[in-house]
Scaffold this active site. Structure first.
Site, PDB file in Angstrom:
ATOM      1  N   HIS A 141      21.019   4.593 -20.515  1.00  0.00           N
ATOM      2  CA  HIS A 141      20.111   4.838 -19.393  1.00  0.00           C
ATOM      3  C   HIS A 141      20.529   4.028 -18.160  1.00  0.00           C
ATOM      4  O   HIS A 141      19.689   3.455 -17.459  1.00  0.00           O
ATOM      5  CB  HIS A 141      18.661   4.531 -19.793  1.00  0.00           C
ATOM      6  CG  HIS A 141      18.127   5.492 -20.809  1.00  0.00           C
ATOM      7  ND1 HIS A 141      17.052   5.234 -21.612  1.00  0.00           N
ATOM      8  CD2 HIS A 141      18.545   6.737 -21.160  1.00  0.00           C
ATOM      9  CE1 HIS A 141      16.831   6.276 -22.410  1.00  0.00           C
ATOM     10  NE2 HIS A 141      17.724   7.194 -22.151  1.00  0.00           N
ATOM     11  N   ASP A 201       0.827  -1.208   0.000  1.00  0.00           N
ATOM     12  CA  ASP A 201       0.000   0.000   0.000  1.00  0.00           C
ATOM     13  C   ASP A 201       0.868   1.267   0.000  1.00  0.00           C
ATOM     14  O   ASP A 201       0.408   2.342   0.356  1.00  0.00           O
ATOM     15  CB  ASP A 201      -0.964  -0.004   1.190  1.00  0.00           C
ATOM     16  CG  ASP A 201      -0.230  -0.081   2.515  1.00  0.00           C
ATOM     17  OD1 ASP A 201       1.020  -0.200   2.500  1.00  0.00           O
ATOM     18  OD2 ASP A 201      -0.901  -0.023   3.562  1.00  0.00           O
ATOM     19  N   HIS A 260      11.602  15.152 -21.483  1.00  0.00           N
ATOM     20  CA  HIS A 260      11.387  15.071 -22.936  1.00  0.00           C
ATOM     21  C   HIS A 260      10.069  15.794 -23.161  1.00  0.00           C
ATOM     22  O   HIS A 260       8.998  15.200 -23.092  1.00  0.00           O
ATOM     23  CB  HIS A 260      11.348  13.615 -23.416  1.00  0.00           C
ATOM     24  CG  HIS A 260      12.685  12.933 -23.279  1.00  0.00           C
ATOM     25  ND1 HIS A 260      12.885  11.601 -23.480  1.00  0.00           N
ATOM     26  CD2 HIS A 260      13.912  13.429 -22.971  1.00  0.00           C
ATOM     27  CE1 HIS A 260      14.163  11.307 -23.298  1.00  0.00           C
ATOM     28  NE2 HIS A 260      14.802  12.398 -22.972  1.00  0.00           N
ATOM     29  N   TYR A 285      30.280   6.794 -27.524  1.00  0.00           N
ATOM     30  CA  TYR A 285      30.195   5.637 -26.632  1.00  0.00           C
ATOM     31  C   TYR A 285      30.895   4.454 -27.291  1.00  0.00           C
ATOM     32  O   TYR A 285      30.461   3.993 -28.359  1.00  0.00           O
ATOM     33  CB  TYR A 285      28.726   5.283 -26.358  1.00  0.00           C
ATOM     34  CG  TYR A 285      27.892   6.492 -25.985  1.00  0.00           C
ATOM     35  CD1 TYR A 285      27.837   6.953 -24.669  1.00  0.00           C
ATOM     36  CD2 TYR A 285      27.185   7.199 -26.963  1.00  0.00           C
ATOM     37  CE1 TYR A 285      27.094   8.072 -24.336  1.00  0.00           C
ATOM     38  CE2 TYR A 285      26.436   8.320 -26.639  1.00  0.00           C
ATOM     39  CZ  TYR A 285      26.392   8.764 -25.325  1.00  0.00           C
ATOM     40  OH  TYR A 285      25.656   9.881 -25.006  1.00  0.00           O
ATOM     41  N   HIS A 310      16.263  17.289 -27.731  1.00  0.00           N
ATOM     42  CA  HIS A 310      14.823  17.130 -27.505  1.00  0.00           C
ATOM     43  C   HIS A 310      14.331  18.397 -26.838  1.00  0.00           C
ATOM     44  O   HIS A 310      15.122  19.172 -26.291  1.00  0.00           O
ATOM     45  CB  HIS A 310      14.527  15.884 -26.651  1.00  0.00           C
ATOM     46  CG  HIS A 310      15.257  15.828 -25.338  1.00  0.00           C
ATOM     47  ND1 HIS A 310      14.864  16.549 -24.244  1.00  0.00           N
ATOM     48  CD2 HIS A 310      16.376  15.158 -24.961  1.00  0.00           C
ATOM     49  CE1 HIS A 310      15.701  16.300 -23.226  1.00  0.00           C
ATOM     50  NE2 HIS A 310      16.637  15.467 -23.636  1.00  0.00           N
ATOM     51  N   ASP A 323      18.286  19.467 -17.563  1.00  0.00           N
ATOM     52  CA  ASP A 323      18.767  18.172 -18.071  1.00  0.00           C
ATOM     53  C   ASP A 323      20.214  18.384 -18.519  1.00  0.00           C
ATOM     54  O   ASP A 323      20.448  18.852 -19.623  1.00  0.00           O
ATOM     55  CB  ASP A 323      17.874  17.721 -19.235  1.00  0.00           C
ATOM     56  CG  ASP A 323      18.280  16.367 -19.803  1.00  0.00           C
ATOM     57  OD1 ASP A 323      19.170  15.708 -19.246  1.00  0.00           O
ATOM     58  OD2 ASP A 323      17.704  15.984 -20.842  1.00  0.00           O
ATOM     59  N   HIS A 378      22.158   8.041 -30.516  1.00  0.00           N
ATOM     60  CA  HIS A 378      20.942   8.790 -30.168  1.00  0.00           C
ATOM     61  C   HIS A 378      20.930  10.136 -30.881  1.00  0.00           C
ATOM     62  O   HIS A 378      21.910  10.534 -31.507  1.00  0.00           O
ATOM     63  CB  HIS A 378      20.805   8.948 -28.651  1.00  0.00           C
ATOM     64  CG  HIS A 378      21.927   9.680 -27.971  1.00  0.00           C
ATOM     65  ND1 HIS A 378      22.058  11.043 -28.003  1.00  0.00           N
ATOM     66  CD2 HIS A 378      22.982   9.222 -27.227  1.00  0.00           C
ATOM     67  CE1 HIS A 378      23.120  11.399 -27.290  1.00  0.00           C
ATOM     68  NE2 HIS A 378      23.708  10.318 -26.823  1.00  0.00           N
ATOM     69  N   GLU A 403      25.928  17.694 -22.226  1.00  0.00           N
ATOM     70  CA  GLU A 403      24.546  18.108 -22.495  1.00  0.00           C
ATOM     71  C   GLU A 403      24.236  19.429 -21.824  1.00  0.00           C
ATOM     72  O   GLU A 403      24.421  19.581 -20.610  1.00  0.00           O
ATOM     73  CB  GLU A 403      23.575  17.028 -21.973  1.00  0.00           C
ATOM     74  CG  GLU A 403      22.117  17.429 -22.070  1.00  0.00           C
ATOM     75  CD  GLU A 403      21.155  16.309 -21.679  1.00  0.00           C
ATOM     76  OE1 GLU A 403      21.529  15.450 -20.854  1.00  0.00           O
ATOM     77  OE2 GLU A 403      20.027  16.305 -22.214  1.00  0.00           O
ATOM     78  N   GLU A 442      23.081  17.565 -26.849  1.00  0.00           N
ATOM     79  CA  GLU A 442      23.730  16.520 -26.067  1.00  0.00           C
ATOM     80  C   GLU A 442      24.424  15.455 -26.908  1.00  0.00           C
ATOM     81  O   GLU A 442      24.074  14.275 -26.832  1.00  0.00           O
ATOM     82  CB  GLU A 442      22.714  15.868 -25.124  1.00  0.00           C
ATOM     83  CG  GLU A 442      21.393  15.440 -25.763  1.00  0.00           C
ATOM     84  CD  GLU A 442      20.489  14.731 -24.747  1.00  0.00           C
ATOM     85  OE1 GLU A 442      20.952  13.781 -24.097  1.00  0.00           O
ATOM     86  OE2 GLU A 442      19.321  15.145 -24.603  1.00  0.00           O
ATOM     87  N   ASP A 455      24.388  12.349 -15.685  1.00  0.00           N
ATOM     88  CA  ASP A 455      23.271  12.983 -16.384  1.00  0.00           C
ATOM     89  C   ASP A 455      22.205  13.218 -15.333  1.00  0.00           C
ATOM     90  O   ASP A 455      21.597  12.266 -14.820  1.00  0.00           O
ATOM     91  CB  ASP A 455      22.769  12.049 -17.498  1.00  0.00           C
ATOM     92  CG  ASP A 455      21.666  12.681 -18.351  1.00  0.00           C
ATOM     93  OD1 ASP A 455      21.079  13.695 -17.918  1.00  0.00           O
ATOM     94  OD2 ASP A 455      21.394  12.136 -19.441  1.00  0.00           O
ATOM     95  N   ARG A 501      29.335  12.134 -22.753  1.00  0.00           N
ATOM     96  CA  ARG A 501      28.236  12.965 -23.267  1.00  0.00           C
ATOM     97  C   ARG A 501      28.366  14.321 -22.601  1.00  0.00           C
ATOM     98  O   ARG A 501      28.735  14.406 -21.414  1.00  0.00           O
ATOM     99  CB  ARG A 501      26.867  12.332 -22.963  1.00  0.00           C
ATOM    100  CG  ARG A 501      25.689  13.188 -23.419  1.00  0.00           C
ATOM    101  CD  ARG A 501      24.343  12.446 -23.489  1.00  0.00           C
ATOM    102  NE  ARG A 501      23.848  11.983 -22.222  1.00  0.00           N
ATOM    103  CZ  ARG A 501      23.878  10.722 -21.797  1.00  0.00           C
ATOM    104  NH1 ARG A 501      24.398   9.773 -22.564  1.00  0.00           N
ATOM    105  NH2 ARG A 501      23.412  10.395 -20.607  1.00  0.00           N
TER     106      ARG A 501
HETATM  107  N1  GLY Z   1      18.313  12.549 -19.282  1.00  0.00           N
HETATM  108  C1  GLY Z   1      17.601  12.127 -20.411  1.00  0.00           C
HETATM  109  C2  GLY Z   1      18.104  12.736 -21.620  1.00  0.00           C
HETATM  110  O1  GLY Z   1      19.188  13.265 -21.630  1.00  0.00           O
HETATM  111  O2  GLY Z   1      17.442  12.797 -22.612  1.00  0.00           O
HETATM  112 MN    MN Z   2      18.464  15.089 -22.584  1.00  0.00          MN
HETATM  113 MN    MN Z   3      20.140  14.084 -19.939  1.00  0.00          MN
END
Ligand code: GLY
Ligand code: MN
Ligand code: MN
Length: 442
Positions: free
Chosen positions: A240, A37, A358, A385, A351, A268, A347, A405, A381, A257, A403
């Site tokens: 991820h 619960d 997102h 990799y 975004h 982000d 990727h 970003e 970003e 990240d 990365r």
């Molecule tokens: N943290 C998710 C992205 O960078 O899109």
């Molecule tokens: Mn992002």
């Molecule tokens: Mn990110």
């Protein structure tokens, strides 16, 4: 967060857009059980937050632009002394009217009874498909209207996705939204900078996650806007990665990240830095490639440009770098054309960013990427990799994930990087790594 007038203006804009022959319905998502619960901390739907600022579950907003009175109707949990003792305060129907701008409010238990009459209109704006239980409530209300059609009520002839209108509004940020995003960005910058100072060989990834999330919360943020990623060494090649349970090793890079959600808007940011504070050898060269790609991509952010332009700029610089690093055979243009770069950059570069990490808003118009406009906020970003088991790559690059970003606002004449204060140039990152570890880590 914002004054009531801000939400009232947003509702009015939406009502003007859908016109007097339509009604619109927005409903809060159900509470999610974690186990037994125990629930996950509740997060209101961003659409409902955007239109009301109302944070409680079991809420429904009905907008009726053509109504003579009661154009803004809310259904909310009623005041209940016992439930509030257990689960927390409720605004109740009076609060919905006095504080959240409803013309009239009812207890949520009366929704099924009252909804059919409220939906009598030519068009119903409702986003089908995300909440099956509420979809059934809507379908049942429409069915009841159809049965009563002979008595003069009008069942909606069309059900229209409100996202087309509402998410276009959310896509273009107003100055007050940008101010909140700037606060989220500043807290996130502080967290990333603190993590650089805190990391050392032997630190656990979860210690950095804790420091980052603690910084978000102690500065008044809601917490992370998405699960914080802390990946040392080859863990950084898992896009991820959220286990965050490994120990950091000298000579490795660590990728973080993480973005703070503040006042329902999230930053982000990703930064990648050396565990022991010094970039060296091919790792340093690889970092320079990603940094150059990111700077080149950001230089393309301006009104009229598209996310495809920004991505293409990043891919070009990254692919040239992959050839120079010995990851791919040249020429770089051929590796862009045949898509070979995707082995190491799988990727997209950007975004939308806002209330959701997102964020909402169409990416294409008429089958083509839409031009950027002032007030849009996007991430830039690029990354590189190299999996530990990648074929035919220099050994020194195996297990490296990088990365960088940032969060970028489109302005009238170009762009503004909201998160540029987070160190990214090599000398700045190394200096941040040398700074004294935050007291929370000692
Ligand atoms: N943290 C998710 C992205 O960078 O899109
Ligand atoms: Mn992002
Ligand atoms: Mn990110």
């Amino acid at each position: 967060m914002f004054e009531a007038a801000v939400f009232a203006q947003r509702r009015q804009r939406l009502m003007d857009a859908i016109g007097p022959d339509a009604v619109a319905v927005f409903h809060s998502p159900p509470e999610a059980i974690r186990n037994g619960d125990a629930h996950y901390r509740y997060r209101q739907s961003s659409d409902l937050l955007y239109l009301t600022g109302f944070t409680e579950p079991e809420a429904t907003l009905v907008l009726r632009p053509g109504a003579a009175k009661h154009r803004v109707v809310m259904f909310v949990r009623p005041r209940d002394k016992e439930r509030e003792t257990w689960d927390g305060r409720r605004a109740g129907v009076d609060g919905a009217v006095d504080r959240f701008g409803a013309d009239v409010a009812y207890p949520c238990g009366e929704l099924a009874d009252k909804l059919p009459d409220l939906l009598s209109a030519e068009a119903l704006y409702y986003s089908l498909g995300s909440d099956p239980a509420f979809d059934r409530t809507i379908a049942s209300a429409i069915d009841q209207l159809r049965r009563r059609e002979r008595r003069g009520v009008r069942p909606p002839a069309r059900v229209v996705d409100p996202r087309e209108v509402l998410h276009e509004m959310r896509l273009i940020k107003t100055p007050e939204e940008i101010a909140v995003l700037e606060r989220a960005a500043a807290i996130s910058v502080e967290a990333h900078t603190a993590a650089m100072a805190a990391a050392a060989p032997g630190t656990w990834e979860y210690e950095l996650e804790a420091l980052v999330d603690y910084t978000f919360r102690r500065r008044g943020g809601v917490g992370p806007g998405y699960t914080t990623i802390v990946g040392g060494g080859a863990n950084a090649t898992i896009l991820h990665y959220v286990e965050n349970d490994a120990q950091l090793r000298a000579g490795d890079l660590v990728l973080i990240d993480a973005g703070c959600e503040y006042g329902f808007y999230t930053a982000d940011i990703t930064r990648t830095f050396p565990v022991d504070g010094r970039f060296r050898g091919p790792q340093r060269d690889a970092y320079e490639v990603v940094l150059a790609a990111q700077r080149e991509a950001i230089a393309h952010v301006r009104p009229g440009a598209t996310l495809d332009d920004i991505h293409a700029a990043a891919v070009r610089v990254l692919t040239e770098g992959m050839v120079d690093l010995g990851l791919l055979p040249g020429p770089a243009e051929a590796r862009v054309a045949d898509g070979a770069y995707k082995t190491f950059y799988m990727h997209r570069t950007s975004h939308w960013l806002g209330m959701d990490v997102h964020d909402v808003g169409a990416y294409n118009r008429g089958g083509k990427p839409r031009p950027l406009a002032p007030g849009m906020v996007l991430t830039v970003e690029p990354g590189l990799y190299v999996a530990e088991d990648a074929d035919g790559v220099p050994d020194a690059l195996r297990g490296i994930g990088i990365r960088i970003e940032d969060d970028v606002l489109v302005t009238d004449d170009g762009c503004r990087n909201l998160t540029e204060a987070a160190p990214s140039a090599i000398a700045d990152v190394e200096a941040a790594c040398r700074a004294a570890a935050p007291a929370a880590m000692r």
